[in-house]
Design an enzyme around this catalytic site. Structure first.
Site, PDB file in Angstrom:
ATOM      1  CD  GLU A  97      -1.578  -2.475   1.460  1.00 55.50           C
ATOM      2  OE1 GLU A  97      -0.431  -2.626   1.938  1.00 55.50           O
ATOM      3  OE2 GLU A  97      -2.342  -3.428   1.237  1.00 55.50           O
ATOM      4  CB  ALA A 149     -10.591   1.034   5.762  1.00 61.11           C
ATOM      5  CG  ASP A 150      -9.583  -3.300   8.363  1.00 59.59           C
ATOM      6  OD1 ASP A 150      -9.982  -3.504   9.516  1.00 59.59           O
ATOM      7  OD2 ASP A 150     -10.353  -3.127   7.397  1.00 59.59           O
ATOM      8  CB  ILE A 169      -5.462   2.626   4.737  1.00 61.32           C
ATOM      9  CG1 ILE A 169      -5.222   3.762   3.738  1.00 61.32           C
ATOM     10  CG2 ILE A 169      -5.661   3.177   6.137  1.00 61.32           C
ATOM     11  CD1 ILE A 169      -6.436   4.656   3.514  1.00 61.32           C
ATOM     12  CG  HIS A 223     -10.756  -8.498   6.696  1.00 61.72           C
ATOM     13  ND1 HIS A 223     -10.111  -9.323   7.582  1.00 61.72           N
ATOM     14  CD2 HIS A 223     -10.145  -8.678   5.503  1.00 61.72           C
ATOM     15  CE1 HIS A 223      -9.154  -9.996   6.955  1.00 61.72           C
ATOM     16  NE2 HIS A 223      -9.145  -9.617   5.699  1.00 61.72           N
TER      17      HIS A 223
END
Lengths: 413, 337
Positions: free
Chosen positions: B60, B84-85, B87, B129
């Site tokens: 990422e 989003a976890d 990021i 998640h």
């Protein structure tokens, strides 16, 4: 059945040694000096694997003041004199700004003493609109592109003509016009950004390439690995440079992982081309950079270049090297000084002389002094004037949102 | 007008922007040939080509770094972070680089990047998640943060995000991808087909960033919510039997403070609902703003209904999730004084 292997000793943790202590003799026993001219120059379209032996080499061209071997870029004397001039101007600029910091005219400064060949030769080997993602120690790139010294000084003085409006620490330059990407104070972040810029250029069918720089210390950051991964996967037209000046503030390159393998060797596992170069040899730096740039421009992908050099000065104006290394280490460094080496080469060619050198030194010192007088007309960090504080709320976003407008009113500017 | 679920609406937004602007690129893990683990980019590579919609290595931080470089060149990259976890490895590039680039270069360089990331719980994703990390990004000057709650908004807001010249973090509540969810996991799942805001134009339209929507007008109490909690708030208000005004913030930063202020000034009571953990959550900022601007209108303390300050626990998902009962309790608490 015995599943435990016999061992005579318990485990022990290895901490890389701090080889060179203050007060001791410099220890360069880890360094092997290969002969100049001793390595082959692959074609620019060669498979990356052909360059992999060079990851443990040290490409050198200058030998006893003469240029030797396949890597000799065969530059004409006028180009060499131009390179010498830019390097000497970089050093004169550094010396002036270092003094300005000591005089309180700015808060902070970083010299590149001993590393001038890197910024200057590389700027000359790239095209003027190739995009540069440098670190804070490649001011030679800007100088060799002809960026005005007065603008650099105004940035360091954070004065009323600072191109960055007083927002950035001194030396963190930015110039879109000179294709010099905004410097970040965070180490390594710009290295994979160079790959992204290069991918964009390739996507658009452009002809410009990108170049990125990182220090050997920051190669331990994930950004270094991101850069190599993305450069390899997408064959990005980028030249990736590790400047191994052997010192990350007070940590020797061995703390960054240089004890068992070279930094150039990192590229082998990614399938990238790689070159390891004497960073104090102007001709070798130029030749390697030109090779990598030509290769990238011909769609053969990225090259990782390790520029092996030595940080002759302090990390910045905030540290004192005599606290962590022998004071005579810079003077005894086996690869010498890049300016002296190019000067001696030109003299050996009959294209330069001690007198002309001294005259040029004087001329450049005077130029820097005059430019500094000009810059100081617009202010210094301690005396001002600066931009209005109202401008500090600008450019956070393209358009100022309500909460920043309110905060500006709250400050009363 | 076609009926779309949120996945289709988001897909349509990217399809429209890929068609309109050759500088738009889409990349992320599994987004190319496969079309993304939630199918949001399905068919885009086939239609627009490998050069414009492609897979990336699992990095990422690398994805965001190359996006910054591409943005500096002049492209408009749209990056999918798979959850989003995930990021967090990208935060240095987002916070120290993308968000600061315009400022530190005095406007010479900027990063017109959109980062899409599915957020929130309700799908038994466990703690890796299910997170809602929006407050981390609203705390960062230079970023914009958007969270839609329905297909129509999702498309219009995503188009605005892609067109925006500042970096935008665009969180997609994954529990809403296939249908509105009011927080009752025991009831049959509903599809978007019956929902008014599943009617989505096929072509281009933009919803400006920074505008909230009043999804239920009311007089007794103001409920501030976004994402999945908009639907939960509506259910909670109904269960409490209170004439609540429910505001969907849609964009957290820049925030539509005027709509919030006008509502609380009218109702005198305020409940803030979000799925994210409570301490230093975006609700804290909302509560501070409301009391700064509406203190003399307030008839009761502001109530926060949020996820607990724990990791998102796999098996206790519905004890963690701030469902309609907790929202209804919060409304009653705000109405009690």
């Amino acid at each position: 059945m015995d599943t435990v292997p016999p061992s005579s000793e318990p485990l022990r943790l290895h901490i890389p040694p701090h080889r060179s202590m203050p007060g001791q003799h410099p220890d360069f026993s880890y360094f092997r000096l290969p002969p100049a001219g001793g390595f082959q120059r692959p074609d620019i379209d060669a498979p990356a694997s052909e360059t992999h032996p060079l990851s443990n080499a040290l490409i050198r061209v200058l030998d006893d003041d003469l240029a030797v071997g396949e890597w000799d870029p065969k530059l004409d004397p006028e180009t060499l004199r131009q390179g010498l001039r830019w390097m000497m101007l970089t050093r004169a600029y550094d010396d002036r700004m270092y003094r300005a910091q000591r005089q309180g005219k700015t808060t902070f400064y970083m010299k590149c003493t001993g590393e001038e060949a890197i910024g200057v030769a590389q700027a000359m080997a790239l095209l003027p609109d190739d995009m540069l993602f440098a670190t804070y120690r490649q001011q030679g790139l800007l100088i060799a592109r002809g960026y005005p010294l007065v603008d650099m000084m105004c940035q360091c003085y954070a004065n009323a003509r600072d191109p960055l409006k007083g927002r950035q620490l001194p030396v963190l330059y930015s110039s879109r016009k000179y294709s010099f990407f905004s410097l970040s104070g965070n180490l390594g972040t710009q290295f994979p950004q160079a790959v992204g810029w290069a991918m964009a250029s390739a996507y658009k069918g452009d002809r410009r390439i990108a170049a990125g720089w990182i220090g050997e210390g920051a190669t331990a950051e994930p950004d270094f690995h991101h850069a190599l991964t993305f450069a390899a996967v997408y064959r990005a037209p980028v030249v990736l440079n590790v400047v191994n000046n052997q010192w990350a503030i007070s940590s020797h390159q061995e703390v960054a992982g240089g004890e068992e393998a070279t930094f150039a060797a990192r590229a082998v596992g990614f399938g990238l081309a790689t070159l390891r170069v004497d960073g104090n040899d102007f001709l070798a730096v130029y030749a390697a950079t030109r090779w990598a740039a030509d290769r990238a421009r011909a769609n053969h992908g990225a090259t990782l270049i390790e520029l092996f050099t030595y940080r002759a000065g302090s990390h910045s104006t905030s540290d004192d090297p005599s606290r962590y290394r022998p004071e005579d280490e810079p003077a005894t460094w086996p690869l010498g000084d890049p300016i002296a080496r190019l000067r001696d080469h030109l003299i050996r060619l009959g294209e330069w002389s001690e007198e002309r050198h001294a005259a040029l030194e004087k001329e450049l010192t005077e130029k820097v002094r005059a430019d500094n007088r000009e810059a100081e007309k617009f202010g210094t960090l301690d005396q001002g004037p600066q931009f209005s504080a109202a401008t500090m709320f600008e450019d956070v976003y393209k358009e100022m949102p309500w909460h920043l407008q309110r905060q500006r009113e709250e400050l009363g500017v | 007008m076609p009926s779309m679920n949120m996945v289709q609406a988001l897909n349509s937004a990217m399809d429209v922007m890929l068609t309109r602007d050759p500088n738009v690129l889409i990349f992320g893990e599994d987004v190319g040939f496969y079309g993304g683990v939630f199918r949001v980019t399905e068919g885009l590579q086939k239609k627009h080509g490998m050069q414009r919609v492609f897979d990336t290595p699992i990095a990422e931080g690398g994805m965001l770094a190359v996006a910054v470089g591409m943005g500096a060149y002049g492209l408009r990259p749209v990056v999918e972070v798979q959850f989003a976890d995930y990021i967090y490895p990208a935060t240095d590039q987002l916070i120290s680089e993308a968000a600061r680039l315009r400022y530190r270069s005095a406007g010479e360089f900027w990063a017109p990047i959109t980062v899409r990331a599915p957020c929130g719980g309700g799908i038994f994703g466990g703690q890796t998640h299910s997170q809602s990390p929006e407050a981390i990004f609203t705390h960062v000057c230079g970023l914009k943060t958007v969270i839609p709650s329905n297909p129509y908004d999702a498309k219009g807001l995503l188009i605005s995000a892609i067109e925006d010249d500042d970096p935008v973090v665009f969180f997609e509540p994954k529990r809403l991808y296939n249908g509105p969810f009011d927080g009752h996991p025991d009831r049959p799942a509903r599809s978007w087909a019956q929902h008014r805001q599943s009617e989505v134009p096929e072509g281009y339209y933009a919803i400006p960033l920074g505008q909230a929507a009043i999804v239920r007008p009311g007089a007794a109490v103001t409920i501030l919510a976004y994402g999945t909690m908009v639907h939960v708030a509506l259910a909670g208000a109904e269960e409490a039997g209170v004439d609540a005004e429910v505001i969907d913030l849609r964009t957290l930063l820049p925030l539509d403070i005027d709509t919030i202020t006008a509502s609380v000034a009218k109702t005198g009571r305020c409940v803030i609902a979000h799925e994210a953990t409570r301490t230093s959550g975006f609700g804290a900022e909302l509560a501070a703003l409301v009391q700064e601007r509406c203190f003399y209108h307030l008839e009761a303390p502001i109530v926060r209904v949020t996820g607990w300050d724990t990791p998102y626990p796999h098996v206790f998902e519905w004890e963690y999730f701030p469902g309609p009962k907790r929202v209804a309790d919060g409304i009653r608490q705000a109405m009690a004084e």
